[in-house]
Design a protein around this motif. Structure first.
Motif, short mmCIF file in Angstrom:
data_model
loop_
_atom_site.label_atom_id
_atom_site.label_comp_id
_atom_site.label_asym_id
_atom_site.label_seq_id
_atom_site.Cartn_x
_atom_site.Cartn_y
_atom_site.Cartn_z
N GLN A 26 -13.11 7.76 45.31
CA GLN A 26 -14.22 8.38 44.56
C GLN A 26 -14.17 9.80 44.81
N ALA A 27 -14.32 10.59 43.65
CA ALA A 27 -13.87 12.04 43.77
C ALA A 27 -14.69 12.95 44.58
N HIS A 28 -15.76 12.52 44.93
CA HIS A 28 -16.69 13.24 45.76
C HIS A 28 -16.24 12.83 47.33
N LEU A 29 -15.18 12.35 47.55
CA LEU A 29 -14.69 11.80 48.88
C LEU A 29 -13.14 12.54 49.14
N ASN B 151 -12.51 15.31 50.19
CA ASN B 151 -12.47 16.06 51.43
C ASN B 151 -12.21 15.04 52.84
N PHE B 152 -13.02 14.04 52.65
CA PHE B 152 -13.00 13.10 53.74
C PHE B 152 -11.73 12.41 53.85
N TYR B 153 -11.07 11.94 52.75
CA TYR B 153 -10.06 11.55 52.92
C TYR B 153 -8.91 12.33 53.15
N GLY B 154 -9.19 13.54 52.71
CA GLY B 154 -8.08 14.80 52.93
C GLY B 154 -7.94 15.01 54.75
N SER B 155 -8.99 14.96 55.18
CA SER B 155 -9.20 15.04 56.59
C SER B 155 -8.22 14.05 57.30
N GLY C 199 -5.17 13.28 56.05
CA GLY C 199 -4.02 13.68 55.72
C GLY C 199 -3.56 13.15 54.02
N PHE C 200 -4.54 12.39 53.49
CA PHE C 200 -4.49 11.98 52.19
C PHE C 200 -4.35 13.24 51.21
N LYS C 201 -3.58 13.20 50.34
CA LYS C 201 -3.12 14.32 49.31
C LYS C 201 -3.46 14.01 47.75
N ALA C 202 -4.32 14.49 47.03
CA ALA C 202 -4.63 14.27 45.73
C ALA C 202 -3.04 14.18 44.91
N VAL C 203 -2.80 13.17 44.29
CA VAL C 203 -1.79 12.99 43.40
C VAL C 203 -1.86 12.89 41.86
N THR C 204 -3.24 12.82 41.54
CA THR C 204 -3.56 12.65 40.12
C THR C 204 -4.72 13.51 39.81
N GLU C 205 -4.85 13.62 38.42
CA GLU C 205 -5.87 14.26 38.08
C GLU C 205 -7.06 13.48 38.19
N GLU C 206 -8.35 13.77 38.05
CA GLU C 206 -9.66 13.05 38.33
C GLU C 206 -9.84 12.15 36.87
N TYR C 207 -9.93 10.97 37.42
CA TYR C 207 -10.21 9.93 36.04
C TYR C 207 -11.60 9.04 36.23
N GLU D 88 -6.54 9.35 42.57
CA GLU D 88 -5.68 8.93 43.43
C GLU D 88 -5.14 9.80 44.64
N MET D 89 -4.78 9.30 45.65
CA MET D 89 -4.46 10.24 46.79
C MET D 89 -3.72 9.35 47.64
#
Length: 147
Positions: free
Chosen positions: A114-117, A119-123, A125-133, A142-143
């Motif tokens: 979910q887009a609002h999370l 930063n949580f997943y980023g902490s 080591g997950f990195k965004a790999v798509t645009e928001e959908y 997608e991260m």
């Protein structure tokens, strides 16, 4: 409080019912999202959950490669409302990543967050790999995690 990690065949009927109840309570009722929760992927997944006094209060599923994505995946991440803000989700995600890396020997994990999370997943080591959908009417992205 006890953490459990099981394949679907190892879950009791009561455990499975409590898992589905929590997922419905949060994703369908709280988030007001009508979607097909039982999607045929649970049978292939590992189920990680936290039980407290007979109640399942946090849950996620770990999906093998080629079920949702080429990579391993984590999904249906949920924490009961009264347990949020206590680092339960962080502890659960750490346990899932550790299991995937150490027991399954996989170093890449893809999620639909979910887009609002972000930063949580980023902490972790997950990195965004798509645009928001939109997924089921909720903004997602997608991260990808790579060790």
């Amino acid at each position: 409080m006890n953490w459990n990690l099981k394949k679907i065949s190892e879950l009791t009927i009561e455990e499975l019912y409590k898992i589905l109840k929590l997922r419905s309570e949060v994703f369908v009722v709280e988030q007001q999202c009508v979607y097909q929760d039982c999607d045929g992927k649970d049978e292939s997944s590992y189920h990680l959950y936290l039980e407290d006094k007979g109640e399942i209060v946090a849950y996620l599923r770990i999906l093998p490669r080629k079920i949702s994505y080429e990579e391993m995946s984590i999904g249906r991440v949920v924490v009961k409302k009264s347990y949020r803000g206590q680092s339960v989700a962080s502890e659960m995600l750490k346990k899932a990543i550790e299991f995937i890396e150490e027991k399954l020997n996989q170093m890449e994990i893809r999620i639909s967050a979910q887009a609002h999370l972000i930063n949580f997943y980023g902490s972790f080591g997950f990195k965004a790999v798509t645009e928001e959908y939109l997924e089921d009417g909720i903004p997602h992205i997608e991260m990808l995690y790579k060790k």
